[in-house]
Write an enzyme that holds these catalytic residues in place. Structure first.
Site, PDB file in Angstrom:
ATOM      1  N   LYS A   1       0.861  -1.192   0.000  1.00 23.57           N
ATOM      2  CA  LYS A   1       0.000   0.000   0.000  1.00 23.57           C
ATOM      3  C   LYS A   1       0.888   1.230   0.000  1.00 23.57           C
ATOM      4  O   LYS A   1       1.987   1.202   0.564  1.00 23.57           O
ATOM      5  CB  LYS A   1      -0.874   0.019   1.262  1.00 23.57           C
ATOM      6  CG  LYS A   1      -2.129   0.840   1.101  1.00 23.57           C
ATOM      7  CD  LYS A   1      -3.241   0.018   0.500  1.00 23.57           C
ATOM      8  CE  LYS A   1      -4.467   0.843   0.194  1.00 23.57           C
ATOM      9  NZ  LYS A   1      -5.600  -0.003  -0.218  1.00 23.57           N
TER      10      LYS A   1
ATOM     11  N   ASP B   1      -6.860   4.275  -4.676  1.00 18.59           N
ATOM     12  CA  ASP B   1      -7.553   4.100  -3.393  1.00 18.59           C
ATOM     13  C   ASP B   1      -8.222   5.466  -3.161  1.00 18.59           C
ATOM     14  O   ASP B   1      -8.420   6.228  -4.118  1.00 18.59           O
ATOM     15  CB  ASP B   1      -6.550   3.725  -2.278  1.00 18.59           C
ATOM     16  CG  ASP B   1      -7.225   3.234  -0.996  1.00 18.59           C
ATOM     17  OD1 ASP B   1      -7.666   2.080  -0.957  1.00 18.59           O
ATOM     18  OD2 ASP B   1      -7.338   4.020  -0.036  1.00 18.59           O
TER      19      ASP B   1
HETATM   20  O1  2IT Z   1      -8.096  -1.531  -0.942  1.00 20.40           O
HETATM   21  C1  2IT Z   1      -7.964  -2.039  -2.075  1.00 20.40           C
HETATM   22  O2  2IT Z   1      -8.074  -3.263  -2.251  1.00 20.40           O
HETATM   23  C2  2IT Z   1      -7.670  -1.152  -3.183  1.00 20.40           C
HETATM   24  N1  2IT Z   1      -7.568   0.057  -2.976  1.00 20.40           N
HETATM   25  C3  2IT Z   1      -7.449  -1.706  -4.558  1.00 20.40           C
HETATM   26  C4  2IT Z   1      -6.052  -2.182  -4.716  1.00 20.40           C
HETATM   27  C5  2IT Z   1      -5.687  -2.626  -6.102  1.00 20.40           C
HETATM   28  O3  2IT Z   1      -4.505  -2.941  -6.278  1.00 20.40           O
HETATM   29  O4  2IT Z   1      -6.530  -2.675  -7.003  1.00 20.40           O
END
Ligand code: 2IT
Length: 444
Positions: free
Chosen positions: A125, A165
């Site tokens: 993340k 996100d």
């Molecule tokens: O919280 C999540 O799963 C997302 N923000 C999507 C992450 C992604 O790599 O598509």
């Protein structure tokens, strides 16, 4: 053998002032500790210490110029949490509340969520404390360019694949991907959530909300019930809430409550129409309040400054932010006879609220299971990019639905006891086992 309290006290000492990370870790450790203690291989491998420590946390400076010509400085981060089962994968959040601790909680959750999707993706993340609200398009562009100038040193299509996100949508992914391509001269699709004309996947924007409602449909069926006629309260008005409202409506349910920072509306005719959402997206894109103008235009009732959870509904779906639904909210929902709670935001409910739902035997889906359709479809975008090919909307949607049905099945397998399915336990155990076994097989 692990002792829960001792392990958590030690983890807190090693990660001071990161309450969200500790909350997320505690929920998982509580669910899996018996499995771990029952397997000497896990205990000997120190699996709990290893799985709660990110592989790497990267912190960098983001300098950019605002429209007044003033220099601005933000913090940028990427947490590469665990790559045992595939490249680090997870979104980027731009929000003033972002700290390293926030991103560690999200990266940790992502590791288990990505494992549940059945696709080969590790957990990561990233983000920044940059606040996009009120910023011009030119400012967003300059910020994204500067952010990616630094981030590109640490990511790659086989290493770490970021996505959007909160605060990062199609526009921001475009500006960041453009800068990545400028610097690397690559078309490897290193970000997901890309535009459809430059390597994106059909269905990705709506996938999180669609997936959550496919999961909800399975939960309802497991109780011998149906989505038809169910009333739903949703918080948030981003892509996630939008996808959930559209799919819930398609499945025959009615979203009657939608909320934003200015309060909530009760719309007895239902929120899930394209006309209503187009209007909300227009308001959002012009940085305006959403809920009050919506109520006025469509003749719905507006409750300023109130939370969505005080209304009598069959299903509650937090789709906005971590810890947005607390113990008081949970008690109100239960007193009003709520039948299902689907956490669509990441850790949308406080630990106390989750315990209240479970103790009251309300089927409660945790975010890492219910919202996994977003990252799963990112995984499908990666597959299409690797093949230099693209699937039709129907093909992607069918794969997404199958994945959500399988995640529900995994939750039943690991979380069913008597006639109650503990989805928190089920999701945590199923997500954990695959990552832990992979870590052991890979050695250290
Ligand atoms: O919280 C999540 O799963 C997302 N923000 C999507 C992450 C992604 O790599 O598509």
């Amino acid at each position: 053998m692990y002792n829960l309290n001792e392990f958590m006290a030690d983890l807190e000492k090693k990660n001071p002032a990161q309450p969200e990370f500790i909350q997320a870790a505690k929920e998982v450790v509580e669910s899996i500790i018996d499995i771990v203690n029952g397997n000497p291989v896990y205990v000997k491998a120190k699996i709990l210490e290893r799985i709660t420590e990110p592989d790497r946390t990267i912190s960098f400076k983001v300098e950019w110029e605002d429209d007044n010509g003033d220099v601005q400085v933000n913090k940028g981060y990427r947490v590469q949490f665990n790559n045992a089962i595939g490249p680090y994968k997870g979104g980027i959040r731009f929000h003033p509340s972002v700290t390293l601790g926030t991103l560690k909680f999200l990266g940790f959750e992502q590791t288990f969520k990505n494992s549940l999707t059945t696709l080969p993706m590790g957990g990561g993340k990233g983000g920044s404390d940059f606040n996009p609200k009120g910023r011009s398009d030119a400012e967003i562009l300059r910020f994204c360019r500067s952010f990616m100038t630094e981030l590109q040193k640490y990511i790659g299509p086989e290493t770490d694949v970021p996505a959007g996100d909160i605060g990062v949508g199609g526009r921001e992914i475009g500006y960041m991907y453009g800068q990545y391509k400028r610097l690397k001269d690559e078309n490897t699709g290193v970000l997901t959530g890309k535009g459809i004309k430059w390597g994106g996947s059909l269905i990705r924007p709506e996938a999180t909300g669609y997936g959550a409602m496919y999961f909800a449909d399975e939960m309802v069926k497991a109780k011998g019930d149906t989505m038809k006629g169910k009333t739903i309260a949703v918080s948030g008005f981003g892509n996630v809430a939008w996808g959930a409202c559209i799919k819930a409506t398609e499945l025959g349910a009615k979203v009657v409550v939608i909320s934003g920072p200015d309060g909530y509306v009760y719309d007895e005719k239902g929120v899930g129409t394209k006309e209503k959402w187009d209007y909300m997206i227009e308001l959002r894109n012009s940085n305006k309040d959403i809920v009050a103008p919506y109520a006025e235009k469509f003749g719905a009732k507006f409750f300023p400054g109130k939370k969505a959870w005080e209304v009598k509904v069959d299903m509650a779906c937090p789709c906005a932010f971590q810890n947005e639904l607390n113990l008081d909210d949970a008690k109100k929902l239960i007193a009003n006879g709520v039948k299902y709670v689907i956490e669509v935001s990441n850790m949308g409910c406080t630990a106390e609220a989750v315990t209240e739902f479970i103790n009251s035997k309300i089927p409660f889906a945790p975010g890492k299971a219910a919202n996994a359709g977003g990252v799963a479809t990112s995984g499908l975008e990666m597959s299409q990019n690797s093949m230099k090919y693209s699937w039709s909307a129907e093909e992607v949607d069918a794969k997404l639905k199958t994945i959500m049905i399988n995640i529900h099945g995994a939750c039943i397998k690991e979380g069913k006891s008597g006639d109650y399915i503990n989805y928190v336990k089920g999701a945590n155990i199923a997500g954990f086992k695959k990552v832990a076994d992979a870590m052991i097989e890979l050695g250290y």
